[in-house]
Every structure is written in C-alpha cells, then in structure tokens.
Design a protein around this motif. Sequence first.
Motif, PDB file in Angstrom:
ATOM      1  N   LEU A 276      -6.504   2.480 -13.484  1.00 48.34           N
ATOM      2  CA  LEU A 276      -6.673   1.243 -13.776  1.00 48.34           C
ATOM      3  C   LEU A 276      -8.087   0.658 -14.006  1.00 48.34           C
ATOM      4  O   LEU A 276      -7.995   0.064 -15.326  1.00 48.34           O
ATOM      5  CB  LEU A 276      -6.135   0.751 -12.474  1.00 48.34           C
ATOM      6  CG  LEU A 276      -5.049   0.148 -12.037  1.00 48.34           C
ATOM      7  CD1 LEU A 276      -5.109  -0.644 -10.471  1.00 48.34           C
ATOM      8  CD2 LEU A 276      -4.686  -0.833 -13.206  1.00 48.34           C
ATOM      9  N   GLU A 277      -9.307   1.205 -13.587  1.00 50.45           N
ATOM     10  CA  GLU A 277     -10.276   0.636 -13.746  1.00 50.45           C
ATOM     11  C   GLU A 277     -10.794   1.100 -15.477  1.00 50.45           C
ATOM     12  O   GLU A 277     -11.475   0.084 -16.044  1.00 50.45           O
ATOM     13  CB  GLU A 277     -11.591   1.325 -12.902  1.00 50.45           C
ATOM     14  CG  GLU A 277     -11.316   0.843 -11.590  1.00 50.45           C
ATOM     15  CD  GLU A 277     -10.413   2.089 -10.750  1.00 50.45           C
ATOM     16  OE1 GLU A 277      -9.459   2.393 -11.142  1.00 50.45           O
ATOM     17  OE2 GLU A 277     -11.295   2.764  -9.773  1.00 50.45           O
TER      18      GLU A 277
ATOM     19  N   LEU B 187       7.072  -1.523  -7.134  1.00 48.57           N
ATOM     20  CA  LEU B 187       6.568  -1.862  -5.868  1.00 48.57           C
ATOM     21  C   LEU B 187       5.361  -2.681  -5.813  1.00 48.57           C
ATOM     22  O   LEU B 187       5.440  -3.451  -4.768  1.00 48.57           O
ATOM     23  CB  LEU B 187       6.073  -0.209  -5.224  1.00 48.57           C
ATOM     24  CG  LEU B 187       6.120  -0.066  -3.681  1.00 48.57           C
ATOM     25  CD1 LEU B 187       7.330  -0.133  -3.380  1.00 48.57           C
ATOM     26  CD2 LEU B 187       5.331   1.095  -3.131  1.00 48.57           C
TER      27      LEU B 187
ATOM     28  N   LEU C 224      -8.353  -3.407  -1.034  1.00 50.64           N
ATOM     29  CA  LEU C 224      -8.711  -2.621  -2.322  1.00 50.64           C
ATOM     30  C   LEU C 224      -9.793  -1.896  -2.386  1.00 50.64           C
ATOM     31  O   LEU C 224      -9.827  -0.664  -2.912  1.00 50.64           O
ATOM     32  CB  LEU C 224      -8.650  -3.549  -3.359  1.00 50.64           C
ATOM     33  CG  LEU C 224      -7.628  -4.381  -4.002  1.00 50.64           C
ATOM     34  CD1 LEU C 224      -7.602  -5.213  -5.085  1.00 50.64           C
ATOM     35  CD2 LEU C 224      -6.350  -3.160  -4.500  1.00 50.64           C
ATOM     36  N   VAL C 225     -11.146  -2.183  -2.037  1.00 52.49           N
ATOM     37  CA  VAL C 225     -12.254  -1.524  -1.779  1.00 52.49           C
ATOM     38  C   VAL C 225     -12.014  -0.263  -1.259  1.00 52.49           C
ATOM     39  O   VAL C 225     -12.824   0.716  -1.533  1.00 52.49           O
ATOM     40  CB  VAL C 225     -13.275  -2.333  -1.561  1.00 52.49           C
ATOM     41  CG1 VAL C 225     -14.513  -1.624  -1.033  1.00 52.49           C
ATOM     42  CG2 VAL C 225     -13.757  -3.560  -2.319  1.00 52.49           C
ATOM     43  N   ILE C 226     -11.361  -0.269  -0.005  1.00 49.98           N
ATOM     44  CA  ILE C 226     -11.405   1.056   0.790  1.00 49.98           C
ATOM     45  C   ILE C 226     -10.216   1.944   0.226  1.00 49.98           C
ATOM     46  O   ILE C 226      -9.584   2.866   0.801  1.00 49.98           O
ATOM     47  CB  ILE C 226     -11.272   0.758   2.146  1.00 49.98           C
ATOM     48  CG1 ILE C 226      -9.775  -0.075   2.781  1.00 49.98           C
ATOM     49  CG2 ILE C 226     -12.463   0.085   2.963  1.00 49.98           C
ATOM     50  CD1 ILE C 226      -9.656   0.061   4.075  1.00 49.98           C
ATOM     51  N   ARG C 227      -9.719   1.785  -1.159  1.00 49.06           N
ATOM     52  CA  ARG C 227      -8.955   2.502  -1.507  1.00 49.06           C
ATOM     53  C   ARG C 227      -7.379   2.467  -1.177  1.00 49.06           C
ATOM     54  O   ARG C 227      -6.661   3.309  -1.538  1.00 49.06           O
ATOM     55  CB  ARG C 227      -9.541   4.076  -1.702  1.00 49.06           C
ATOM     56  CG  ARG C 227      -8.935   4.973  -2.721  1.00 49.06           C
ATOM     57  CD  ARG C 227      -9.553   6.566  -2.456  1.00 49.06           C
ATOM     58  NE  ARG C 227      -9.461   7.279  -3.635  1.00 49.06           N
ATOM     59  CZ  ARG C 227      -8.309   8.123  -3.873  1.00 49.06           C
ATOM     60  NH1 ARG C 227      -7.405   7.999  -2.728  1.00 49.06           N
ATOM     61  NH2 ARG C 227      -8.009   8.675  -4.652  1.00 49.06           N
ATOM     62  N   VAL C 228      -6.817   1.503  -0.759  1.00 56.57           N
ATOM     63  CA  VAL C 228      -5.573   1.373  -0.225  1.00 56.57           C
ATOM     64  C   VAL C 228      -4.751   0.934  -1.684  1.00 56.57           C
ATOM     65  O   VAL C 228      -5.395   0.027  -2.237  1.00 56.57           O
ATOM     66  CB  VAL C 228      -5.591   0.026   0.722  1.00 56.57           C
ATOM     67  CG1 VAL C 228      -4.012  -0.097   0.882  1.00 56.57           C
ATOM     68  CG2 VAL C 228      -6.191   0.476   2.057  1.00 56.57           C
ATOM     69  N   PRO C 229      -3.861   1.469  -1.887  1.00 53.44           N
ATOM     70  CA  PRO C 229      -3.083   1.272  -3.266  1.00 53.44           C
ATOM     71  C   PRO C 229      -2.747  -0.313  -3.321  1.00 53.44           C
ATOM     72  O   PRO C 229      -2.624  -0.871  -2.174  1.00 53.44           O
ATOM     73  CB  PRO C 229      -1.802   2.044  -3.103  1.00 53.44           C
ATOM     74  CG  PRO C 229      -2.206   3.160  -2.302  1.00 53.44           C
ATOM     75  CD  PRO C 229      -3.137   2.867  -1.502  1.00 53.44           C
ATOM     76  N   VAL C 230      -2.657  -0.754  -4.614  1.00 50.67           N
ATOM     77  CA  VAL C 230      -2.571  -2.267  -4.802  1.00 50.67           C
ATOM     78  C   VAL C 230      -1.515  -2.778  -3.968  1.00 50.67           C
ATOM     79  O   VAL C 230      -1.556  -3.894  -3.260  1.00 50.67           O
ATOM     80  CB  VAL C 230      -2.703  -2.464  -6.431  1.00 50.67           C
ATOM     81  CG1 VAL C 230      -2.556  -3.888  -6.744  1.00 50.67           C
ATOM     82  CG2 VAL C 230      -3.764  -1.820  -7.091  1.00 50.67           C
ATOM     83  N   ALA C 231      -0.279  -1.859  -4.086  1.00 51.52           N
ATOM     84  CA  ALA C 231       0.948  -2.608  -3.684  1.00 51.52           C
ATOM     85  C   ALA C 231       0.764  -2.612  -2.207  1.00 51.52           C
ATOM     86  O   ALA C 231       1.460  -3.883  -1.221  1.00 51.52           O
ATOM     87  CB  ALA C 231       2.261  -1.615  -3.942  1.00 51.52           C
ATOM     88  N   PHE C 232       0.137  -1.812  -1.503  1.00 49.27           N
ATOM     89  CA  PHE C 232       0.039  -1.779  -0.217  1.00 49.27           C
ATOM     90  C   PHE C 232      -0.864  -2.857   0.287  1.00 49.27           C
ATOM     91  O   PHE C 232      -0.561  -3.717   1.391  1.00 49.27           O
ATOM     92  CB  PHE C 232      -0.203  -0.316   0.661  1.00 49.27           C
ATOM     93  CG  PHE C 232       0.682   0.751   0.110  1.00 49.27           C
ATOM     94  CD1 PHE C 232       2.034   0.331   0.237  1.00 49.27           C
ATOM     95  CD2 PHE C 232       0.377   2.078   0.268  1.00 49.27           C
ATOM     96  CE1 PHE C 232       2.767   1.333  -0.646  1.00 49.27           C
ATOM     97  CE2 PHE C 232       1.174   3.127  -0.165  1.00 49.27           C
ATOM     98  CZ  PHE C 232       2.404   2.734  -0.480  1.00 49.27           C
TER      99      PHE C 232
ATOM    100  N   GLY D 286       0.915  -6.096   0.279  1.00 50.70           N
ATOM    101  CA  GLY D 286       1.857  -6.271   1.367  1.00 50.70           C
ATOM    102  C   GLY D 286       1.036  -6.383   2.758  1.00 50.70           C
ATOM    103  O   GLY D 286       1.593  -7.406   3.588  1.00 50.70           O
ATOM    104  N   LEU D 287       0.135  -5.691   2.959  1.00 50.85           N
ATOM    105  CA  LEU D 287      -0.622  -5.851   4.360  1.00 50.85           C
ATOM    106  C   LEU D 287      -1.494  -7.352   4.534  1.00 50.85           C
ATOM    107  O   LEU D 287      -1.255  -7.898   5.491  1.00 50.85           O
ATOM    108  CB  LEU D 287      -1.829  -4.750   4.646  1.00 50.85           C
ATOM    109  CG  LEU D 287      -1.151  -3.171   4.731  1.00 50.85           C
ATOM    110  CD1 LEU D 287      -2.261  -2.401   4.663  1.00 50.85           C
ATOM    111  CD2 LEU D 287      -0.735  -3.187   6.178  1.00 50.85           C
TER     112      LEU D 287
ATOM    113  N   PHE E  17       5.700  -6.177  -3.368  1.00 55.97           N
ATOM    114  CA  PHE E  17       4.842  -6.586  -2.316  1.00 55.97           C
ATOM    115  C   PHE E  17       3.906  -7.966  -2.922  1.00 55.97           C
ATOM    116  O   PHE E  17       3.791  -8.799  -1.965  1.00 55.97           O
ATOM    117  CB  PHE E  17       3.747  -5.598  -1.843  1.00 55.97           C
ATOM    118  CG  PHE E  17       4.453  -4.592  -0.775  1.00 55.97           C
ATOM    119  CD1 PHE E  17       5.031  -5.112   0.197  1.00 55.97           C
ATOM    120  CD2 PHE E  17       4.869  -3.326  -1.376  1.00 55.97           C
ATOM    121  CE1 PHE E  17       5.392  -4.193   1.133  1.00 55.97           C
ATOM    122  CE2 PHE E  17       5.529  -2.306  -0.527  1.00 55.97           C
ATOM    123  CZ  PHE E  17       5.702  -2.978   0.688  1.00 55.97           C
TER     124      PHE E  17
END
Lengths: 160, 308, 440
Positions: free
Chosen positions: C404-405, C295, C18-26, C29-30, C299
């Motif tokens: 979101l924030e 999405l 999350l901190v490195i800006r990967v979208p919440v859904a991904f 999943g990851l 996930f």
Amino acid sequence: MKNLILKIADRLEEYVCSLIFLVMTFIGFANVLVRYLSNYSFAATQEILLNGFLLLTVFGAAIAARRGQHLAVTLFADMLPAALQPFVRWFSVFLGVLLLVLSAWYCGEMVMNQRASGIVSAGLQVPSWYYSLALPLGFLMIAVRLVQGAIIEQKERAYV
Amino acid sequence: ETLRLSHNTSDTTSWHQGSEKFSELLNEATGGDLDVRIFANAQLSGGDQMKQAEMVGRGALDFVVTSAINVTPIVPEMAVFSLPYLYSGYDAVDATTSGAPGDRMKEIMAEHGIIVLAWGENGFREVTNNVHPIKSPEDLKGLKMRVAGPMYIDVMTALGANPQQMQWAETFSALQQGVVDGQENPIGAVIVPQRVYEVQKYITPWHYSYDPIFLGVSKEKWDGWDAETQVKVQAAAIEAMDFQIKVTREGTAAGLDKLRAEGMEVYEPTADELQAFRDATKEPFDKWSAKVGPELVELFQTSINGSN
Amino acid sequence: MFDFDTGTRMLILFGILLVIRVPVAFSLGLSSLFAMWQMGFGLDLVGDLLASGITKFSLLAIPFFILAGILMGTAGMADRMIRFFRVLMGSLPGGMGLVGVVVSLFWGAVSGSGPASVAAIGPMVIRGMEEDGYPKAFAAAMVCTGAALSIVIPPSIGLVIYGVIAEVSIGDLFIAAILPGVVMGALMLAALPFVRVQRAANKSSKLAELAPMPYGEFAFPKRVWLSFRDAIWGLMTPVVILGGIYTGIFTPTEAAVVAVVYALFVGFFVYRSLTISTLFDALTDAAASSAVVMLVVTFASLFGWVVTVDDVVGRYSEGLLALSDSQWTIMLVMAVILLIAGMFMDAVTIMFISLPIFLPVVRALEWDPVWFGVFLMINLAIGLFTPPVGINLFVAANVAKLSLEKIAVAAVPFLITSTLGLAIIALWPELTTYLLVWMK
Ligand code: NA
Ligand code: NA
C-alpha cells in the motif's frame, strides 16, 4: 484416505470459492442471455449473486489470511528493533483473531435472531439465516487461517 | 431521553417530513423529556431497508417509519395491502387503515414486537415506460419491466410483461440505456423525487397496487412507558402521520402536473380499461391472497365494499 | 486532559492499530467496536451491519472484473494487447503512460465505480507501463487516479445519488461532469515527465529483455497490422463491453460478468491457452484479491455507522464552517473535510452524512448545485486513492502485488495534479456549464 481428507480440509475454501465464482458467472450470464433473447427472466438472480458475493468475501478472506495478503501498513512496524518485531507481529495476530471471534459471535446472534423472527429472503423466499450462517462460520475460518498463515510466515523467517 | 427513529428515504421526502413532525410534537407534549433523533436513508441498519423493522422488533432501535412492502419478509401478511387492484381509490384505503383491517394488522405486527402507532402513505404504484403509452394489458406484452418484489413479478408475468429484478441504484441508468423499458413506483414518493421522468417517456396512473407506511415503536420500549406517556406518544404519532398523508396526497396530485411539465405523456385509463387490468391480474391476486390468508383478504374486502 | 469525544477516540485508536501493523480491515473493525462499546449502543447491531456491509450491490462488479483481468492475463490476451500498443506508440516519448491515461479515461466512460475500473484495466496498463520502463508503483498509482475519474465521468453512481439528494437533474450532472473529467485526465499527463528521469537509464535493455518487439523485420504499417491482428480478441473487449452497455443489452454490473465469460471463451476456444488447473488458480486468486478489498469495505461500514450516529462529520463541519463567511474559505474547508472523510469512508456514505450540512450552505451562498456536484465528486474521487482507506489503492495493491505504502507514495504527483484540477474547477465554474449551454 486420511491424507486426502486433510488435503481437502486444508484447501476447503479454495474449492468453495471456485465453485461459487463459477456458479455466479453462469447465472449472471444466463440472466443477460435469457432477458435479451426471450420473454422469461430469472427472478432470483440478484439474490443469488449478492449472497454468492457474501460467501465469496468471507471464504476468499480466509484464503487471503492464510497467504498473508490482508493489507497492512508495515512502514512503522518495520522500523522497530528486531527483538521487538515478533512480539508486535503476534500481538497484531491476536488482535485480528479477537475481532474475528467477536464478529463471529455477533453474526451468530444475528443468525439466531433471524431464526426467531422467521424472516425470509426477498427473492426466493427462503429463510434468511440459510445465507447468513456463512458469516459466523466464515469469520471463524478467517481466524483459523490467520493463525495458520502467521505460523507459516514464522517458519519461513526461521530459514532466512 | 434520546430515542432513535430510522426510515428508508432521503431527507427530502414526506416520510422525513412526517418523522420530523412526530419528533416536534412529542418533544412539545413531553416538555422535552422525549427527544427523537431521525436517521434517514436506513443509515442505522447500514442502508438495509428490510432490516430496520426486524431491529425494532427485537428492541435494537426505538422507532421506525417504513413501508408494508419492506416488512413482508418478516410479516408476510403485510403483503395484503399491495394485492393487485384490491383498492379502487383513497376512500377505500382510508376505510381499511382506520377500520377493523388496520386494527387486525396492528395485532399481527405486535406479535413481531412492533407496535404500529399510525398508518401513513407511500402511495399507489404507477407504471412508466419508454416504448408506448400503456392503455391495456396487451400494451405490456414483451416490455422489460423493473419490479420491486416477488408478487410484482407474478403480476407483470400475468400481464404478459417480462419482469426484471434490479437494485434501485442501477435502475436509473438501466432505464436510460434501455436495459429495461419501464418500472413501477409511487409518483409522490419515487417517480418525482428520484427524477425518473428524466429517463421515461410514458406514464399510466393505473393505481394497480397500494403501499402504506407506518410509524412503529419497539414493543419493549412501549411496555416500559407509563399510560400517560403512551397516550402522548400515540397522539403525536397519529397527528404526524395524518400530516404525512396530507403532504403525500398533495405531492402526488401536483406530481402529475410536474411530470407533464417535464415532458412525460400521461395516459389516464378509463373505468373499463382499469377493469381489463383488474381481470388480467386475477390469477396473481388469488395466488397471493392464499399466501396472506383468505380471511384477512376478506376482512379487507368487506371494509372496502362498505366504503363505497 | 483526554476529554475527546467517542468519534475522535475511535480515530486515534484506528491510527495506533495501523501503526502496529494490524491489517486495515481489522483496525477499522476493532476501533469501531470500541466506539460502540463506549457509546453503550450498537453492539447488538454488529451482525446486521456486517451483513449489509458485505452485500453492497454497487461493488458486485469488483470480483468479476478482477477475475476477468486475471483470466485475460493467463490466457495471453493482455500480452498481445500490450505488444500492439508498444508497436503503435512505443516510439513516442512516454508512450505507454499516454496509452494508460487514454485507456483510464475511456474506461471511466464505461464504468461508474472506481475500484471496479482498477480491477478491469489495472493488470494490463500496469504491466504495459512496467514493460515500457515505468516504475511499477508509479504505474499502479496512475491507474488508481485514472480509475477514480470513473465516478466523475458519466455514468457515475455517485452523481445519480447526488442528483437525488440535491434535487438536481442527473442528466445535467452527467453532461456537466464531462469536461472537468477530461481536464482531470489531461492533468495526469503532467505527472508523466517527472518519473521519466528515473527510468531513462535502463529503458532500452529492460524493454528488449521483457518483451521482444514482434515483427521487427517488417516496415511500420505492416508491423502495426500484424500485431493488431494478433491482439484483436483483446482489443475487442472494450468494444463488446461498451457496445453491450450503450445498446442496452446489459447493465454496467452485468458487463463485468460478460467480461469473464468473454475471457473464458477466448482462453478456452480461441487461444486454447487456459486449462482447468490455470482456471482454478485464477478463480482462487481473484476470490482472495476481491475479498481483501471487500473485507475492508465490510468493516469500514461499522466505522461509517459510528461516524454517522456519533455525528462526527457534523460536529467537525459545523465548527469549521462557522470559522469564516468568505466563500473561498468555506469552499476550502469543505474540500478539506471531504478529503479527510475520503481517507476513511466510501463516497456514498460521505454524501449521505455531509450533504445535509453542505447543501444549505451551497444554497445560502447561491453556488450552482450542478457545479457543486461535480466539485464534490472530484473530491470523492481523490478520496478513492488516498491512504489509509482508499479502495482503489487496495485493488491496485492486489493486482500489482505491491505494498500500500509504495503505491500511496507514488500517487503523490497525481494527488498534486488532482488538487490542481480541483482548484481549476473551483476557480473556473464555467467549465461545468459550457457543454450544458451549448447543448440547449
Ligand atoms: Na463513469
Ligand atoms: Na481514501
């Protein structure tokens, strides 16, 4: 002609989603009308709506990927030094593509399993993999649009 | 070794009690070597009740407790159990599950990678509604009935009702608001525990369709065990499912009293009235017999006639 | 040193992504795939879990309500309704805020799903409040909170599931939840004054600029009547929907489809403001917006699966519940567990995994299970608008086109009023029984 095909390919999921949405609305509403006004009913409404929902989700997610709409927490990444930002940005795109390709792979396996077991849908009794084939295709489509969206964003930033 | 068992219902049902019994017995028999962890509500398949059996079939899950209706998408022959008015009562049911028909079904399931260890019971499906007591097929005319699958759609249509498919999640409020007038489900497994009596006035125990459950293991897992282990697993499964059937039948018997106490009006049809329902559902019976295979239906009917 | 269990490692990885800006859904999943790989089990289920994660029937109303909302905006129904409410209540202090709270509660009595409610009322209420000078993020946060009460105020899919798991009368639960739901809504009003200070300065100019008050030349009753007549088609929407549900013509999910057809009808045949081109835009926008939400849900179902199979909630709960035998401490611990779980998972999953642990405690302490159901549902409602995974927030971010924030920060006052409400229900359990006793 070639331009037209390119244009359609470029907005493919938008046409797909619009069509599915209209069909779902029509069938859902017709089901209410028919139940209320007559003694007939559409046995397959549920199945069509749920699988339409599935298509709408994967292809809609591709539209959103291209528009950069997928929700992320930007607060911390924005605090990084400017030099680092493109790196983090592209690393995040890479991770997204990685997940989507893995998801497409596992969903592809599921499609093969469903073909092998011959499982059919509960309502219309058609092979289930007809519906689930949308998943691996959809996930790959999202991955393509995610990269496309990131490139568009990069170009726009270059002008700022 | 920890094995995973998945079933459809909540942890308050006889399905869960049967599963726990199995886990207990197997643990005892193997001196703790085989430990079965139970997952209720189809959690392991993400809540999808149809998928568990397919997952067991390809060895992704170890054990499953599920009902025949839930596996018909993969094994269409399983629909034979629930043909309208195939059974007249529990004796007929027990004759088939403990006889040649049960063995034949086990063979068919094995072709799909699932070893059926023992049969249990979901129960006879009974009809409830909010309009008037159902005593004859005429009473069903025009009623909007929530049903569970394609065969029941044909049956309800033949009876003159207006069948509706609807997810269980929405059915409770749909019955309350009158979107649908009635539904059909087993008493012990659904009508009592899911509190259908809160939103329904009339019930007719018309025994129109039966649904068995079974405890199955993945063929892959089964073939990997030595003969001694197989015997232990088999024995534990049979004892556990016998216990499950006993609990279910007691629950169903007590269930009718419970429904009366909750203010439902129970109408118990006479033999003649049941015959009228049986006659009215002849057409869907024939149609679905053809789908599951006439020889299979005949095998069941021979066994049932022998039990009388 | 790093001797964490799989579930905890998954949570940490999720946070880092999350901190490195990967979208919440991904990120969901990851981190879930990582956990499955670590557990050495489950990766071959991923396809099936994703498929059943998407086809969640209870969420089917979301895309339709999002579409209906967009169509009502495009067709001009929303504008006319906002104008009417402004004429009617615009002179009251915090007028549109009050309207927003009332509309939220009203809608809660129709819908059983929080995110579907945001989609249904969000576009109109957020625009109305914004034009009245409220900060947009504050308006969006208010809608998130008000819509979350949809799972407290009957009908509620959540209460039906609780009733079945806990073997409690669903009818009783529905009645018991009414007063607490209204109290929660009333408390939301307490958050309104805190934001007015910021908007006082530019209110009049902004209002006049954004939406000129119609029929200014007439006296108040005449103005109200004229703007009411203008807005009648829009104002009829809840009447059509509520009426249809309560007279048993359609289910709450089907109501969403009916809302779309109604908006299409008004847009094409009454106002004649919709065109094929604007319809196409509305369809694609609604598809993208609902897909963003779905999405995440998809996930999140992998995430919920790992939490279930690895028994994360069970281990944490048992440890925490063993800390004390004071019933107040236990109640607090339960609330904290539910609030944290609510940050990551949907209400139904949380119930399935936490109730087997909580219900024996509830019985041992002889708490009223009806009261506990309402208490639980309010906790889960709060989870709908707490980040990082709050479905209401996602829908609101989408319909309001905000980050979101921003909405999450603006939701802090409502988080405070909701926690206050939770405390009131905890300290005053009679609130859930007054109506039940009175009706019997
Ligand atoms: Na509600
Ligand atoms: Na949350």
